[in-house]
Write an enzyme that holds these catalytic residues in place. Structure first.
Site, short mmCIF file in Angstrom:
data_model
loop_
_atom_site.label_atom_id
_atom_site.label_comp_id
_atom_site.label_asym_id
_atom_site.label_seq_id
_atom_site.Cartn_x
_atom_site.Cartn_y
_atom_site.Cartn_z
N CYS A 120 0.81 -1.23 0.00
CA CYS A 120 0.00 0.00 0.00
C CYS A 120 0.84 1.27 0.00
CB CYS A 120 -0.98 -0.01 1.17
SG CYS A 120 -2.15 -1.38 1.08
N HIS A 174 -3.05 7.16 3.12
CA HIS A 174 -3.48 5.89 2.52
C HIS A 174 -4.83 5.50 3.10
CE1 HIS A 174 -3.89 1.86 1.25
NE2 HIS A 174 -3.61 1.34 2.43
N ASN A 196 -10.30 0.29 0.57
CA ASN A 196 -8.83 0.34 0.49
C ASN A 196 -8.42 -0.21 -0.88
OD1 ASN A 196 -6.09 -0.12 0.65
ND2 ASN A 196 -6.15 -0.96 2.73
N1 COA Z 1 -17.16 -7.72 11.54
C1 COA Z 1 -17.29 -8.05 12.84
N2 COA Z 1 -16.24 -8.29 13.63
C2 COA Z 1 -15.02 -8.19 13.09
C3 COA Z 1 -14.81 -7.85 11.74
C4 COA Z 1 -15.95 -7.63 10.95
N3 COA Z 1 -15.87 -7.30 9.63
N4 COA Z 1 -13.48 -7.80 11.51
C5 COA Z 1 -12.89 -8.11 12.67
N5 COA Z 1 -13.80 -8.34 13.61
C6 COA Z 1 -13.63 -8.74 14.98
C7 COA Z 1 -12.28 -9.34 15.26
O1 COA Z 1 -12.28 -10.71 14.94
C8 COA Z 1 -12.17 -9.13 16.76
O2 COA Z 1 -12.84 -10.15 17.42
P1 COA Z 1 -12.24 -10.75 18.78
O3 COA Z 1 -12.17 -9.60 19.75
O4 COA Z 1 -13.23 -11.80 19.14
O5 COA Z 1 -10.88 -11.27 18.43
C9 COA Z 1 -12.94 -7.84 16.98
O6 COA Z 1 -13.69 -7.58 15.78
C10 COA Z 1 -12.07 -6.66 17.19
O7 COA Z 1 -10.95 -6.79 16.36
P2 COA Z 1 -10.09 -5.58 15.99
O8 COA Z 1 -8.96 -5.99 15.12
O9 COA Z 1 -9.76 -4.81 17.23
O10 COA Z 1 -11.14 -4.75 15.15
P3 COA Z 1 -10.89 -3.36 14.57
O11 COA Z 1 -11.87 -2.44 15.10
O12 COA Z 1 -9.46 -2.99 14.67
O13 COA Z 1 -11.19 -3.56 13.01
C11 COA Z 1 -9.88 -3.98 11.03
C12 COA Z 1 -10.56 -4.60 12.24
C13 COA Z 1 -9.26 -5.06 10.17
C14 COA Z 1 -10.91 -3.20 10.24
C15 COA Z 1 -8.79 -3.02 11.55
O14 COA Z 1 -7.99 -3.70 12.47
C16 COA Z 1 -7.92 -2.42 10.51
O15 COA Z 1 -8.39 -1.59 9.76
N6 COA Z 1 -6.63 -2.78 10.50
C17 COA Z 1 -5.59 -2.12 9.75
C18 COA Z 1 -5.78 -2.02 8.29
C19 COA Z 1 -4.59 -1.32 7.73
O16 COA Z 1 -4.00 -0.45 8.32
N7 COA Z 1 -4.12 -1.66 6.61
C20 COA Z 1 -2.93 -0.98 6.09
C21 COA Z 1 -2.20 -1.85 5.26
S1 COA Z 1 -3.17 -2.21 3.83
#
Ligand code: COA
Length: 377
Positions: free
Chosen positions: A125, A267, A297
């Site tokens: 990215c 990004h 994204n």
């Molecule tokens: N729907 C419901 N629950 C979800 C989910 C979804 N689409 N995606 C993840 N979860 C769950 C997880 O499994 C986790 O469950 P757990 O507590 O039982 O383990 C819970 O939500 C919280 O996880 P967390 O990772 O804290 O969620 P979040 O609020 O951070 O959102 C992402 C998840 C992937 C959206 C987020 O972590 C993210 O955007 N990460 C970075 C992306 C990024 O920076 N990319 C850059 C490089 S491309």
């Protein structure tokens, strides 16, 4: 700030200037409910909007490749610049048409650019800003006077539609800029860059199977190892920290205060990440621009797609101070300061691939706008 940093932008110095901007999006608009239903995901529209800011994204059909989108964006950037003949093509992508060879030479051929040097840059990215920095260095050194930089990705080709942590996040698209030799006082000038990488986090964002570590002649280590994997929560923390540090570093290098930035483009990974980075840098919400709600994204393409958005060009005047920052797999990060370009962006529909037929008849004039927004609106 030291004396070297001050001479970086004062007085005007030779650099690369954006003189053409192009975009290419596949026409299929896919909303959250559709992504959830397709993958039978245990999530819903409200969760995805609340936790990522994403409402919909574009998906390339099976007939449309990264190279097809890259050709559309490259053609649009060349049209935006007028009749130009770049001396080199850089393609930022982590979803190439084939594992081998690079996609850039075929894209250059399809654009009718003859035998110019063309190669891929794989910084996930951060790829567009890595390519922008590379091209800027080549222009500053006098190696080339005109370089076409394209960033294109089709994450639908590697994301597992049944993975709720990645399938709702990614969309497909391509953006491109034409860089021409100029000076740091011009609209479109790249005035400073910052790059970094930390391979100790190389397992946080990965497609485990199909490379030389786990080649196809051996069974996959896990059943879903052929797909893209991201440890979202850990990546989130790295993304906030690295983009904030890198953007701060490039601002110091350019000798620009954050309060003078009129266009902040991060990004488009997650709206909460963007909010956090903008807050930490001290950039007012009215000056932050993005398209994550409409496009998700789009990996390497996310920053040039904001640069190509006509709505942003209505809000930011040519020459105004702009700050770009990205984070991606590798781990990699990159930032650039830029005078907002005067070039008028153009969009093109994806062309038919050389050996496939797209499943749809794209009409971007009807599917546009993908409409960027500031976080203040
Ligand atoms: N729907 C419901 N629950 C979800 C989910 C979804 N689409 N995606 C993840 N979860 C769950 C997880 O499994 C986790 O469950 P757990 O507590 O039982 O383990 C819970 O939500 C919280 O996880 P967390 O990772 O804290 O969620 P979040 O609020 O951070 O959102 C992402 C998840 C992937 C959206 C987020 O972590 C993210 O955007 N990460 C970075 C992306 C990024 O920076 N990319 C850059 C490089 S491309």
């Amino acid at each position: 700030m030291n004396a070297h940093e001050r001479t970086f932008t004062h007085p005007a110095r030779p650099t690369a200037v954006i003189t053409g901007i192009g975009a290419c999006l596949p026409p299929h608009v896919v909303d959250n409910d559709t992504v959830v239903a397709r993958g039978d995901l245990r999530t819903d529209d409200a969760w995805i909007r609340d936790r990522t800011g994403i409402a919909r994204r574009r998906h390339a059909g099976p007939g449309t490749s990264t190279g097809d989108l890259a050709v559309g964006a490259g053609r649009a950037a060349l049209a935006s610049a007028g009749d130009h003949h770049p001396e080199m093509l850089l393609l930022a992508t982590s979803t190439p048409d084939h594992p081998c060879p690079a996609t850039a030479p075929a894209v250059a051929h399809r654009l009718g650019l003859g035998t110019i040097p063309a190669f891929d840059i794989a910084a996930v990215c951060s790829g567009f800003l890595y390519a922008l920095a590379t091209a800027t260095a080549l222009v500053r050194s006098g190696t080339c006077s005109t370089i076409l930089v394209i960033a294109a990705d089709t994450y639908t080709s590697i994301v597992n539609p049944a993975d709720r942590e990645t399938a709702p996040i990614f969309g497909d698209g391509a953006g491109a800029v034409l860089l021409t030799a100029g000076t740091t006082d011009e609209p479109g000038a790249v005035t400073a860059v910052d790059l970094g990488a930390d391979g100790s986090g190389s397992d946080l964002i990965t497609v485990p199977y199909g490379g030389s570590r786990h080649p196809h002649r051996l069974p996959p280590p896990e059943p879903d190892a052929r797909y893209f994997h991201m440890r979202g929560r850990t990546v989130y923390a790295h993304a906030v920290r690295r983009m904030t540090q890198s953007a701060g570093s490039v601002l110091r290098q350019a000798d620009w205060g954050p309060e003078t930035v009129r266009a902040f483009v991060g990004h488009q990974a997650n709206q909460r990440i963007l909010d956090s980075v903008g807050d930490r840098l001290g950039i007012a919400p009215a000056h932050r621009f993005g398209n994550i709600g409409e496009l998700g994204n789009t990996a390497a393409a996310s920053i040039p797609l904001v640069l190509a958005d006509p709505a942003v060009h209505q809000a930011v005047a040519p020459g105004e101070r702009s700050l770009l920052t990205a984070f991606g797999g590798g781990l990699t990060w990159a930032s650039a300061t830029l005078n907002w370009p005067a070039a008028v962006p153009r969009s093109e529909a994806p062309p038919a691939g050389p050996d496939t037929t797209p499943l749809c008849t794209p009409d971007l004039s009807r599917s546009h706008p993908w409409t960027a927004s500031t976080t203040a609106s």
